[in-house]
Design a protein around this motif. Structure first.
Motif, mmCIF file in Angstrom:
data_model
loop_
_atom_site.group_PDB
_atom_site.id
_atom_site.type_symbol
_atom_site.label_atom_id
_atom_site.label_comp_id
_atom_site.label_asym_id
_atom_site.label_seq_id
_atom_site.Cartn_x
_atom_site.Cartn_y
_atom_site.Cartn_z
ATOM 1 N N LYS A 56 -18.439 13.128 -5.971
ATOM 2 C CA LYS A 56 -18.643 12.753 -4.644
ATOM 3 C C LYS A 56 -19.897 11.886 -4.363
ATOM 4 O O LYS A 56 -20.029 10.980 -3.645
ATOM 5 C CB LYS A 56 -18.722 13.911 -3.852
ATOM 6 C CG LYS A 56 -17.703 14.641 -3.468
ATOM 7 C CD LYS A 56 -17.683 15.542 -2.419
ATOM 8 C CE LYS A 56 -16.691 16.576 -2.242
ATOM 9 N NZ LYS A 56 -16.756 17.564 -1.130
ATOM 10 N N ARG A 59 -20.037 7.810 -3.398
ATOM 11 C CA ARG A 59 -18.836 7.538 -2.460
ATOM 12 C C ARG A 59 -19.471 7.363 -1.006
ATOM 13 O O ARG A 59 -20.376 7.902 -0.560
ATOM 14 C CB ARG A 59 -17.736 8.572 -2.655
ATOM 15 C CG ARG A 59 -17.245 8.763 -3.890
ATOM 16 C CD ARG A 59 -16.416 9.902 -4.140
ATOM 17 N NE ARG A 59 -15.146 9.993 -3.059
ATOM 18 C CZ ARG A 59 -14.552 10.685 -3.136
ATOM 19 N NH1 ARG A 59 -14.411 11.919 -3.925
ATOM 20 N NH2 ARG A 59 -13.359 10.966 -2.295
ATOM 21 N N ASP A 60 -18.694 6.343 -0.211
ATOM 22 C CA ASP A 60 -19.058 6.386 1.151
ATOM 23 C C ASP A 60 -18.766 7.538 2.027
ATOM 24 O O ASP A 60 -17.777 8.091 1.851
ATOM 25 C CB ASP A 60 -18.200 5.214 1.864
ATOM 26 C CG ASP A 60 -18.825 4.604 3.013
ATOM 27 O OD1 ASP A 60 -19.708 3.809 3.112
ATOM 28 O OD2 ASP A 60 -18.006 5.208 4.032
ATOM 29 N N GLU A 63 -15.328 7.544 3.577
ATOM 30 C CA GLU A 63 -14.141 8.044 2.664
ATOM 31 C C GLU A 63 -14.084 9.543 2.549
ATOM 32 O O GLU A 63 -13.094 10.116 2.450
ATOM 33 C CB GLU A 63 -14.472 7.507 1.283
ATOM 34 C CG GLU A 63 -13.533 7.763 0.293
ATOM 35 C CD GLU A 63 -13.776 7.528 -1.049
ATOM 36 O OE1 GLU A 63 -13.252 7.659 -1.958
ATOM 37 O OE2 GLU A 63 -14.854 6.747 -1.387
ATOM 38 N N ASP A 69 -14.978 3.356 6.375
ATOM 39 C CA ASP A 69 -16.348 3.200 5.538
ATOM 40 C C ASP A 69 -17.402 3.225 6.613
ATOM 41 O O ASP A 69 -17.248 2.455 7.585
ATOM 42 C CB ASP A 69 -16.390 2.035 4.624
ATOM 43 C CG ASP A 69 -15.830 2.462 3.284
ATOM 44 O OD1 ASP A 69 -15.160 3.421 2.844
ATOM 45 O OD2 ASP A 69 -15.712 1.310 2.302
#
Length: 359
Positions: A56, A59-60, A63, A69
């Motif tokens: 994780k 990640r944005d 998301e 985003d």
């Protein structure tokens, strides 16, 4: 932003001028929902996201919670989180870590948590309490435990209901959860013991529920001037009369299909407050437990008696996608009050009534 109690002029200024900067700590079922709540909130600004798993990290945030985003990338470094100097951290890990909590508080970030360690400070381990309070003094910060249950239904709602009483004989909170459509065999069969031949109730599970809900009963009792002499708990099992097919598998006739754990608080030698959790996979039981639909029921015996049903008008098949909101939303809504509170461990009794900003 300072966490000291605000002056009247500062309260009037409000955070509309400067949104509270928030870090989401952990992105499980509840954390994912609260993360989305922060992103979509008009008066909060997502400053960062802390995740435990390497997949994780990077990640944005959008998301991670299923939206567009957000322009904030998740990290698995506590140093990164501390460096953000956020106003508040939504602390929602599976396991409590005192070192993490103290470091966050001492660095100047308040904490709102769905962990249950801080509902009733007087009942905490004295050494842990002093350690947390010391970190709050260092950082000028506060910490608050909340959620739906425990939290809303065991503290906020009983305190509101007590406001129309001048005599309270007994207040009973009942929680019902129909798990028949929950497709989680590992949790239902291996952890909770459904589908097994009934034996003595697991004392560890009784102790776990007592430690989660007993502090709420103590807080409510103390808040209304009727402190508890004792808090006790016991558990019961019920079996299904017939073989039942549920989403997680099969319950053979005569195996555990329901369980009930009751926590009782006594004042002056008599039962004053109680919390009873009934979790079931079938209503076709060998005992009459007066099973209700998923939700809460509250009985108030006083000079202004009440009989209240709080039901979840959601198909059981959709409960897993909707239920996290009941816990996550209250935590998100509590952020301004906790940030504006005096330093220390702050309870439902200490804080003003939590009100949602839905603008």
């Amino acid at each position: 932003m300072s966490s000291n109690a605000l002056s009247d002029s500062a309260v009037q200024r409000t955070s509309a001028v400067k949104p509270y900067r928030v870090v989401q700590w952990a992105t499980g079922n509840i954390g994912t929902r609260s993360l989305r709540g922060v992103i979509e909130h008009s008066n909060l600004e997502l400053a960062g996201v802390y995740v435990h798993s390497a997949d994780k990290a990077g990640r944005d945030a959008g998301e991670l919670c299923g939206i567009d985003d957000a322009g904030v990338v998740a990290t698995n470094s506590i140093d990164d989180v501390i460096g953000l100097a956020a106003d508040c951290v939504l602390y929602m890990p599976r396991q409590f870590d005192a070192d993490e909590v103290c470091r966050i508080l001492a660095a100047g970030s308040n904490i709102v948590t769905t962990r249950g360690e801080f509902h009733y400070p007087a009942g905490m381990d004295p050494a842990l309490r002093e350690r947390i309070e010391a970190a709050c003094r260092t950082g000028g910060t506060s910490i608050h435990s909340t959620g739906s249950s425990p939290g809303f239904v065991t503290e906020a709602l009983p305190l509101v209901l007590s406001s129309i009483q001048r005599r309270l004989n007994h207040l009973a909170i009942s929680e019902f959860a129909d798990l028949s459509q929950r497709n989680s065999p590992g949790i239902l069969f291996d952890v909770m013991g459904f589908g097994l031949t009934p034996t003595d109730f697991d004392e560890n599970r009784i102790a776990h529920v007592k430690s989660n809900f007993g502090p709420s009963l103590q807080l409510v009792a103390e808040s209304i001037g009727m402190p508890l002499d004792s808090v006790d708990a016991h558990g019961e099992l019920a079996t299904t009369r017939t073989t039942v097919q549920i989403a997680a598998g099969t319950l053979e006739a005569g195996t555990v299909a329901a369980q009930r754990i009751t926590v009782i608080g006594k004042h002056a030698g008599r039962e004053l407050l109680s919390f009873c959790a009934t979790w079931y996979c079938s209503s076709e039981l060998d005992v009459d437990w007066k099973i209700r639909d998923t939700g809460w029921h509250i009985d108030v015996d006083g000079d202004a008696p009440l009989d209240i049903d709080l039901r979840f008008p959601i198909p059981l098949e959709r409960m897993s996608e909707t239920a996290p909101a009941y816990t996550a939303n209250r935590a998100v809504n509590a952020i301004p009050s906790v940030c504006d509170a005096a330093p220390g461990i702050r309870t439902t009794h200490d804080l003003p009534q939590i009100v949602a900003d839905l603008s």
